[in-house]
Design a protein around this motif. Structure first.
Motif, short mmCIF file in Angstrom:
data_model
loop_
_atom_site.label_atom_id
_atom_site.label_comp_id
_atom_site.label_asym_id
_atom_site.label_seq_id
_atom_site.Cartn_x
_atom_site.Cartn_y
_atom_site.Cartn_z
N CYS A 1 14.90 19.92 1.40
CA CYS A 1 14.05 20.00 2.58
C CYS A 1 14.83 20.32 3.86
O CYS A 1 16.06 20.32 3.88
N SER A 2 14.07 20.54 4.91
CA SER A 2 14.66 20.83 6.22
C SER A 2 15.42 19.63 6.78
O SER A 2 16.37 19.80 7.55
N LYS A 3 15.04 18.42 6.41
CA LYS A 3 15.75 17.23 6.87
C LYS A 3 17.16 17.22 6.29
O LYS A 3 18.13 16.89 6.97
N ASN A 4 17.28 17.61 5.02
CA ASN A 4 18.58 17.72 4.39
C ASN A 4 19.39 18.85 5.02
O ASN A 4 20.63 18.76 5.14
N GLN A 5 18.69 19.89 5.44
CA GLN A 5 19.35 21.02 6.08
C GLN A 5 20.01 20.60 7.40
O GLN A 5 21.12 21.04 7.72
N VAL A 6 19.35 19.72 8.15
CA VAL A 6 19.95 19.21 9.39
C VAL A 6 21.24 18.44 9.08
O VAL A 6 22.26 18.59 9.77
N ASP A 7 21.21 17.63 8.02
CA ASP A 7 22.43 16.92 7.61
C ASP A 7 23.55 17.91 7.29
O ASP A 7 24.72 17.70 7.64
N ALA A 8 23.18 19.00 6.59
CA ALA A 8 24.17 20.01 6.23
C ALA A 8 24.80 20.63 7.48
O ALA A 8 26.01 20.89 7.52
N GLU A 9 23.97 20.87 8.49
CA GLU A 9 24.47 21.48 9.73
C GLU A 9 25.43 20.54 10.46
O GLU A 9 26.41 20.99 11.08
N ILE A 10 25.18 19.24 10.38
CA ILE A 10 26.10 18.26 10.96
C ILE A 10 27.40 18.24 10.17
O ILE A 10 28.51 18.18 10.74
N LEU A 11 27.30 18.31 8.83
CA LEU A 11 28.50 18.36 7.99
C LEU A 11 29.36 19.58 8.31
O LEU A 11 30.60 19.48 8.41
N LEU A 12 28.72 20.73 8.49
CA LEU A 12 29.47 21.95 8.82
C LEU A 12 30.20 21.80 10.15
O LEU A 12 31.35 22.23 10.29
N ALA A 13 29.54 21.19 11.13
CA ALA A 13 30.19 20.99 12.43
C ALA A 13 31.39 20.06 12.30
O ALA A 13 32.43 20.28 12.93
#
Length: 447
Positions: free
Chosen positions: A12-24
């Motif tokens: 989901c998009s909620k998991n996608q936000v977590d991924a974006e924080i991990l990338l940062a």
């Protein structure tokens, strides 16, 4: 030379936000992002563990990259996200190809874990679910004009079929000032469409402020320059307040669209799902929303084939779909999830029957959606341009009726110059083909 890191985020998009924080977190620790997995030193798989099909996809993706690792194309394979959190040591033991298995409570330690793995260590780390970072830098994986904004994490609803509380923990809102600070940064970076997500967006603020506060948050978000559309996803029907609907009706930036997964319409089935409502109460709620927010698009999802669901109870769900005529809808076959009350029931319905029932609901909805599309012919819709389709030789975008990734598209021709992704244009609808709309760019009506 910088270590190259790639990411595959599932679910989901909620998991996608977590991924974006991990990338940062990786970028801030000196790693270089890379889009081609075969050129990456490190691949992070941010898994989904929500239902059986999602778990299978996650495992297949892990093994796909394990093969690249075996070929020497990837040095370190990292598994994090919901599947890693849900199965923890079991996953680490059964997939030795994973050099790092990280629970969501240890996401902040990803850069350290990758360094240790590059040095030859195998890392498995799990922490308190509440330690999942909700604030911090993000590397957006969406187009620059559209972004998700997570306003809360976890869930207290304890629906009997759902493992999310086991995976993500209890509901916890982000402080409004933190959300607004992040939103200002997104606006400054060029984001024009803001999509609010959480496990339960309509519960926002109750734990921090003693009352549902999504209406207040929306009011503050609307004051930020740059946003053109603000969209509400993942709401809960019990918490749709009049004040929320008033904000939706009043604020031009809040699109007239609300996503409320209802799951069923039969009172007995809802009660066994540990949810409230009935055919009558939910019908009244949908009408109340439509009365208070003229032109609103109602999106929902249903589950067909819940344990013990009779033919009569299923028929009432179909009748509800027919009666309410949702603008947007999805229906899924019930997925038996271990460690959930529904998953332990003995009256499970045959999987073929579940899928057949879900198909029947979607067939009913298809006719409604096609009729809705035809009713839009001759009308003008504001459309967010997403790109150009060389094959169709038409621009492609979404109207306010369509959320990213899950809803339909509007294709249109244009005689205007300099139409580009991220622009908002007006399109006169000339035809509908299946779920999608066809039109041409035009001028808006004078107000």
């Amino acid at each position: 030379m910088a270590v190259k890191v790639g990411m595959v985020s599932l679910g989901c998009s909620k998991n996608q936000v977590d991924a974006e924080i991990l990338l940062a977190l990786m970028v801030n620790n000196g790693y270089e992002l890379c889009a081609d997995p075969e050129q990456c030193d490190v691949v992070i798989i941010n898994t989904c563990g929500f239902i059986e099909d999602a778990k299978k996809e996650s495992i297949e993706t892990i093994f796909e990259f394990a093969q690249l690792k075996a070929q020497g194309k990837v040095k370190v394979l990292v598994v994090t996200g919901c599947l890693a959190e849900r199965y923890r040591e079991e996953l680490a033991m059964e997939i030795p190809e994973a050099d790092v298995v990280l629970g969501i409570g240890k996401n902040t330690e990803i850069a350290k874990a990758v360094k240790e793995a590059l040095d030859g260590q195998r890392v498995t780390a799990f922490g308190d679910k509440a330690d999942l970072p909700l604030n911090g830098d993000r590397v957006l994986s969406t187009e620059k004009y559209s972004a998700y904004l997570k306003i809360a994490e976890g869930c207290d609803n304890k629906c009997s079929y759902c493992a999310i509380p086991l995976i993500r923990g209890g509901f916890r809102s982000r402080k409004m000032e933190d959300i607004l600070e992040e939103a200002r940064g997104l606006a400054e970076s060029g984001v024009k469409e803001l999509n609010l997500v959480a496990q339960d967006t309509t519960k926002y603020g109750q734990d921090l402020y003693g009352e549902y506060s999504l209406d207040k948050l929306l009011t503050e978000l609307c004051k930020i320059d740059g946003f053109h559309w603000i969209r509400i996803l993942y709401g809960y029907p019990d918490r749709v307040t009049d004040s929320l609907l008033e904000v939706m009706a009043r604020e031009p930036k809040v699109v007239k669209y609300i996503d409320l997964p209802l799951q069923h319409a039969n009172e007995k089935v809802l009660r066994e799902m540990n949810r409230n409502g009935s055919f009558e109460s939910l019908t009244a709620l949908m009408q109340r929303i439509r009365d208070k927010v003229p032109g609103v698009v109602l999106r929902t999802t249903f589950i067909a084939g819940f344990p013990g669901e009779t033919e009569e109870e299923f028929a009432q769900l179909v009748e509800f779909v027919r009666a309410v005529r949702f603008e947007r809808m999805g229906c899924f076959a019930y997925s038996t999830e271990e460690d959930t009350p529904a998953g332990e029931r003995e009256d499970q319905i045959d999987e073929e029957v579940r899928r057949h029932r879900a198909d029947l609901v979607m067939e009913e909805q298809m006719g409604i959606a096609f009729e809705l599309g035809k009713s839009l012919v001759g009308k003008k819709l504001e459309v967010l341009v997403e790109g150009y389709d060389d094959e169709q030789q038409m621009y492609v975008g979404r109207s306010y009726m369509d959320a990213p990734d899950i809803d339909t598209k509007t294709s249109f021709v244009s005689e205007y110059e300099d139409v580009k992704p991220g622009d908002f244009v007006w399109v006169e609808i000339l035809d509908s083909v299946g779920y999608d709309l066809i039109g041409r760019q035009t001028e808006p009506d004078e107000k």
